[in-house]
Design a protein around this motif. Structure first.
Motif, PDB file in Angstrom:
ATOM      1  N   VAL A 343      43.746 -34.527  -2.599  1.00 22.75           N
ATOM      2  CA  VAL A 343      44.613 -35.705  -2.586  1.00 22.75           C
ATOM      3  C   VAL A 343      45.494 -35.720  -3.836  1.00 22.75           C
ATOM      4  N   LEU A 344      44.909 -35.440  -4.987  1.00 23.38           N
ATOM      5  CA  LEU A 344      45.692 -35.447  -6.228  1.00 23.38           C
ATOM      6  C   LEU A 344      46.698 -34.306  -6.254  1.00 23.38           C
ATOM      7  N   ASP A 345      46.344 -33.146  -5.682  1.00 18.41           N
ATOM      8  CA  ASP A 345      47.310 -32.034  -5.605  1.00 18.41           C
ATOM      9  C   ASP A 345      48.556 -32.464  -4.845  1.00 18.41           C
ATOM     10  N   PHE A 346      48.374 -33.223  -3.782  1.00 21.16           N
ATOM     11  CA  PHE A 346      49.524 -33.720  -3.023  1.00 21.16           C
ATOM     12  C   PHE A 346      50.313 -34.732  -3.847  1.00 21.16           C
ATOM     13  N   LEU A 347      49.611 -35.682  -4.494  1.00 19.57           N
ATOM     14  CA  LEU A 347      50.304 -36.717  -5.254  1.00 19.57           C
ATOM     15  C   LEU A 347      51.099 -36.144  -6.426  1.00 19.57           C
ATOM     16  N   GLN A 352      58.235 -34.470  -8.009  1.00 24.80           N
ATOM     17  CA  GLN A 352      59.236 -33.405  -7.943  1.00 24.80           C
ATOM     18  C   GLN A 352      60.433 -33.799  -7.072  1.00 24.80           C
ATOM     19  N   MET A 353      60.305 -34.892  -6.310  1.00 22.87           N
ATOM     20  CA  MET A 353      61.423 -35.370  -5.500  1.00 22.87           C
ATOM     21  C   MET A 353      62.431 -36.158  -6.333  1.00 22.87           C
ATOM     22  N   GLY A 354      62.127 -36.338  -7.611  1.00 22.37           N
ATOM     23  CA  GLY A 354      63.060 -37.005  -8.514  1.00 22.37           C
ATOM     24  C   GLY A 354      63.311 -38.440  -8.129  1.00 22.37           C
ATOM     25  N   ASP A 355      64.603 -38.821  -8.004  1.00 24.09           N
ATOM     26  CA  ASP A 355      64.975 -40.198  -7.715  1.00 24.09           C
ATOM     27  C   ASP A 355      64.469 -40.668  -6.359  1.00 24.09           C
ATOM     28  N   LYS A 356      64.136 -39.722  -5.491  1.00 25.14           N
ATOM     29  CA  LYS A 356      63.684 -40.074  -4.142  1.00 25.14           C
ATOM     30  C   LYS A 356      62.178 -40.367  -4.089  1.00 25.14           C
ATOM     31  N   ALA A 357      61.468 -40.160  -5.207  1.00 29.54           N
ATOM     32  CA  ALA A 357      60.006 -40.245  -5.185  1.00 29.54           C
ATOM     33  C   ALA A 357      59.515 -41.620  -4.747  1.00 29.54           C
ATOM     34  N   ASN A 358      60.033 -42.684  -5.377  1.00 27.12           N
ATOM     35  CA  ASN A 358      59.567 -44.028  -5.025  1.00 27.12           C
ATOM     36  C   ASN A 358      59.962 -44.408  -3.604  1.00 27.12           C
ATOM     37  N   GLU A 359      61.164 -43.983  -3.208  1.00 26.85           N
ATOM     38  CA  GLU A 359      61.595 -44.255  -1.836  1.00 26.85           C
ATOM     39  C   GLU A 359      60.676 -43.543  -0.841  1.00 26.85           C
ATOM     40  N   LYS A 387      35.868 -32.630   4.992  1.00 27.49           N
ATOM     41  CA  LYS A 387      36.301 -31.990   3.751  1.00 27.49           C
ATOM     42  C   LYS A 387      37.715 -31.422   3.861  1.00 27.49           C
ATOM     43  N   LYS A 388      38.580 -32.140   4.558  1.00 29.64           N
ATOM     44  CA  LYS A 388      39.975 -31.707   4.692  1.00 29.64           C
ATOM     45  C   LYS A 388      40.886 -32.925   4.615  1.00 29.64           C
ATOM     46  N   PHE A 389      41.848 -32.880   3.703  1.00 32.18           N
ATOM     47  CA  PHE A 389      42.857 -33.922   3.590  1.00 32.18           C
ATOM     48  C   PHE A 389      44.139 -33.427   4.230  1.00 32.18           C
ATOM     49  N   ASP A 390      44.568 -34.086   5.286  1.00 25.11           N
ATOM     50  CA  ASP A 390      45.842 -33.748   5.912  1.00 25.11           C
ATOM     51  C   ASP A 390      46.946 -34.496   5.185  1.00 25.11           C
ATOM     52  N   ALA A 391      47.706 -33.781   4.375  1.00 22.81           N
ATOM     53  CA  ALA A 391      48.757 -34.410   3.570  1.00 22.81           C
ATOM     54  C   ALA A 391      49.991 -34.681   4.426  1.00 22.81           C
ATOM     55  N   PRO A 392      50.726 -35.753   4.135  1.00 24.44           N
ATOM     56  CA  PRO A 392      51.984 -36.014   4.845  1.00 24.44           C
ATOM     57  C   PRO A 392      53.027 -34.948   4.524  1.00 24.44           C
ATOM     58  N   GLU A 393      54.024 -34.845   5.402  1.00 23.16           N
ATOM     59  CA  GLU A 393      55.171 -33.975   5.124  1.00 23.16           C
ATOM     60  C   GLU A 393      55.929 -34.529   3.924  1.00 23.16           C
ATOM     61  N   LEU A 394      56.366 -33.640   3.065  1.00 21.03           N
ATOM     62  CA  LEU A 394      57.155 -34.070   1.905  1.00 21.03           C
ATOM     63  C   LEU A 394      58.632 -34.147   2.300  1.00 21.03           C
ATOM     64  N   ASP A 395      58.903 -34.898   3.363  1.00 16.37           N
ATOM     65  CA  ASP A 395      60.250 -35.032   3.903  1.00 16.37           C
ATOM     66  C   ASP A 395      60.372 -36.418   4.507  1.00 16.37           C
ATOM     67  N   MET A 396      61.279 -37.225   3.989  1.00 15.38           N
ATOM     68  CA  MET A 396      61.387 -38.613   4.428  1.00 15.38           C
ATOM     69  C   MET A 396      61.860 -38.732   5.863  1.00 15.38           C
ATOM     70  N   ASP A 397      62.792 -37.878   6.297  1.00 14.40           N
ATOM     71  CA  ASP A 397      63.317 -37.992   7.659  1.00 14.40           C
ATOM     72  C   ASP A 397      62.248 -37.661   8.690  1.00 14.40           C
ATOM     73  N   ILE A 398      61.410 -36.642   8.370  1.00 14.73           N
ATOM     74  CA  ILE A 398      60.338 -36.277   9.310  1.00 14.73           C
ATOM     75  C   ILE A 398      59.378 -37.452   9.476  1.00 14.73           C
ATOM     76  N   ILE A 399      59.028 -38.077   8.371  1.00 17.72           N
ATOM     77  CA  ILE A 399      58.108 -39.214   8.431  1.00 17.72           C
ATOM     78  C   ILE A 399      58.736 -40.359   9.201  1.00 17.72           C
ATOM     79  N   SER A 400      60.016 -40.617   8.981  1.00 23.20           N
ATOM     80  CA  SER A 400      60.681 -41.729   9.636  1.00 23.20           C
ATOM     81  C   SER A 400      60.690 -41.562  11.150  1.00 23.20           C
TER      82      SER A 400
END
Length: 451
Positions: A343-347, A352-359, A387-400
């Protein structure tokens, strides 16, 4: 003939003045609430509907009244009023009472006079105590064959009540002649708010199971601890047993919100004993886990520990902490750290998304469902391996696009936004955003199909 013995008996003064020092007034009150909830658990461990606890707290008196079944005179004689838990005491299934000092310690902490009245299926009795008089109470015993000596009398007197005057099976506790520091606290509105918050957090499982708890007439609600959940992103979980203690560990993501909500939540027999912990007790700052950082604000960890024998749980005497030296906890802690790693590896990647991180963080919160701690305790993670964390995609449009609705956000001049809001008679900026989007679709004559 003299015996080579040294008197090691405790004194009442020590119990009343010293043992009460390591518990706060809030914890003393919640200890008494725990007793009521243990009664509710004996009635129906899965559903507390119809059961109530009424708490009155002011500078003149303290009282707690419940309809949670009461306890028998035999229980009072053998266990409830004993100082310490006898070896022969029966197991109280899935409770948090451990050492046999909770009720007495709490009552001595609050005031100088108390009445405990209980009506059960077996009988109806009352114990009335003046603490100052009780503390001076002595009895004569015979030692060394024929020598009389006076010792502290630790017994309490009771009165049998022949009628069912309560009209229900339950317990009433009243404390008067409050200790001076307690009087001051009980007249302080900020203390009452803190007490209310503590009850709602620490006893949230019980509140969510349907028990009604009121404080000075105000009904309290359960405080929900939630994790984000979606078909494409699921928390880490593992479960097992250490002796007769069952554990379940779940780690994932929560709301951005208040950073103080981030961390580990530890429940023992459904009682929250550590909230949002980010100390080394729960593994933070112990290799390979880094110290907590604001980048980890979305981390939520749940540890459930359950045992029929409460003594096997790693509880402290105040039930507001974990005994980190417990063999059970020492076995479970490495498993908690394993859960944190992925979980922390994902967080760590989000900044690294810079200004987009909070969004991006907000996008996760807006688009993912939530599951409460109570739901997750028994949730079946179908087809999701342990024992597996499925991390979200690091892409806002995919999540939306995962849901039928998306969040559209843009910045505008405050003066312009206020003028538009006033003209549109919108009640909020959110409503203004929805109106402006609809206006754009109409003005551009854009056709679309609802999914």
């Amino acid at each position: 003939m003299a015996h080579n013995t040294i008197d090691g008996n405790p004194t009442k003064k020590f119990f009343i003045e010293m043992i009460t020092r390591d518990i706060s007034i809030e914890d003393a009150i919640i200890d008494l609430l725990d007793n009521s909830i243990d009664g509710a658990n004996n009635i129906n461990p899965n559903d507390y509907s119809g059961l109530e606890i009424e708490l009155i707290v002011n500078s003149n008196e303290f009282s707690i009244r419940d309809n949670c079944g009461g306890f028998s005179l035999e229980t009072a004689q053998k266990y409830a009023f004993r100082f310490g838990r006898p070896d022969e005491a029966p197991i109280s299934h899935n409770t948090v009472g451990r050492f046999g000092i909770g009720m007495k310690r709490s009552l001595f902490k609050i005031g100088k006079n108390f009445i405990v009245e209980s009506e059960s299926a077996d009988d109806h009795f009352k114990v009335e105590v003046n603490v100052d008089e009780w503390s001076q109470k002595k009895k004569t015993v015979i030692v060394d064959g024929n020598v009389e000596t006076s010792i502290d009398d630790w017994n309490f007197n009771y009165q049998i009540i022949d009628n069912n005057s309560l009209g229900y099976k339950g317990t009433i506790i009243r404390v008067s002649n409050l200790n001076n520091e307690v009087k001051d606290l009980f007249s302080d509105s900020s203390f009452l708010k803190e007490l209310s918050d503590d009850i709602q957090k620490l006893l949230n499982f019980s509140l969510l199971k349907g028990i009604r708890i009121s404080l000075n007439g105000r009904l309290l609600n359960g405080h929900k601890t939630e994790l984000l959940y979606s078909d494409n992103s699921k928390p880490y979980y593992t479960e097992g047993n250490v002796g007769d203690v069952k554990y379940r560990i779940i780690a994932g993501l929560g709301e951005i919100g208040d950073p103080k909500q981030s961390g580990w939540y530890i429940y023992c027999n459904n009682r929250l004993v550590m909230e949002a912990d980010t100390s080394n007790i729960t593994g933070w700052g112990i290799s390979p886990i880094p110290k907590w950082h604001i980048n980890f604000v979305m981390f939520r960890g749940l540890l459930f520990l359950d045992s029929e024998e409460t003594l096997n749980l790693p509880l402290t005497t105040t039930k507001k902490g974990i005994d980190a030296t417990s063999e059970v906890y020492k076995t479970v802690l490495p498993l908690m750290k394993n859960a944190m790693v992925s979980v922390l590896d994902f967080l760590k990647q989000i900044p690294q998304m810079g200004d987009k991180a909070n969004e991006y963080r907000q996008m996760l919160c807006d688009n993912y469902e939530r599951k409460t701690a109570m739901e997750l305790k028994t949730f079946m993670f179908q087809e999701h391996p342990e024992k597996k964390f499925d991390a979200p995609e690091l892409d806002m449009d995919i999540i939306s696009q995962k849901k039928d609705t998306v969040r559209i956000a843009y910045d505008a001049s405050k003066n312009a936004a206020n003028a538009a809001k006033l003209h549109a008679e919108a009640r909020s900026y959110k409503e203004l955003g929805a109106l402006s989007f609809e206006y754009y679709l109409q003005m551009e004559d854009i056709d679309y199909e609802e999914s």
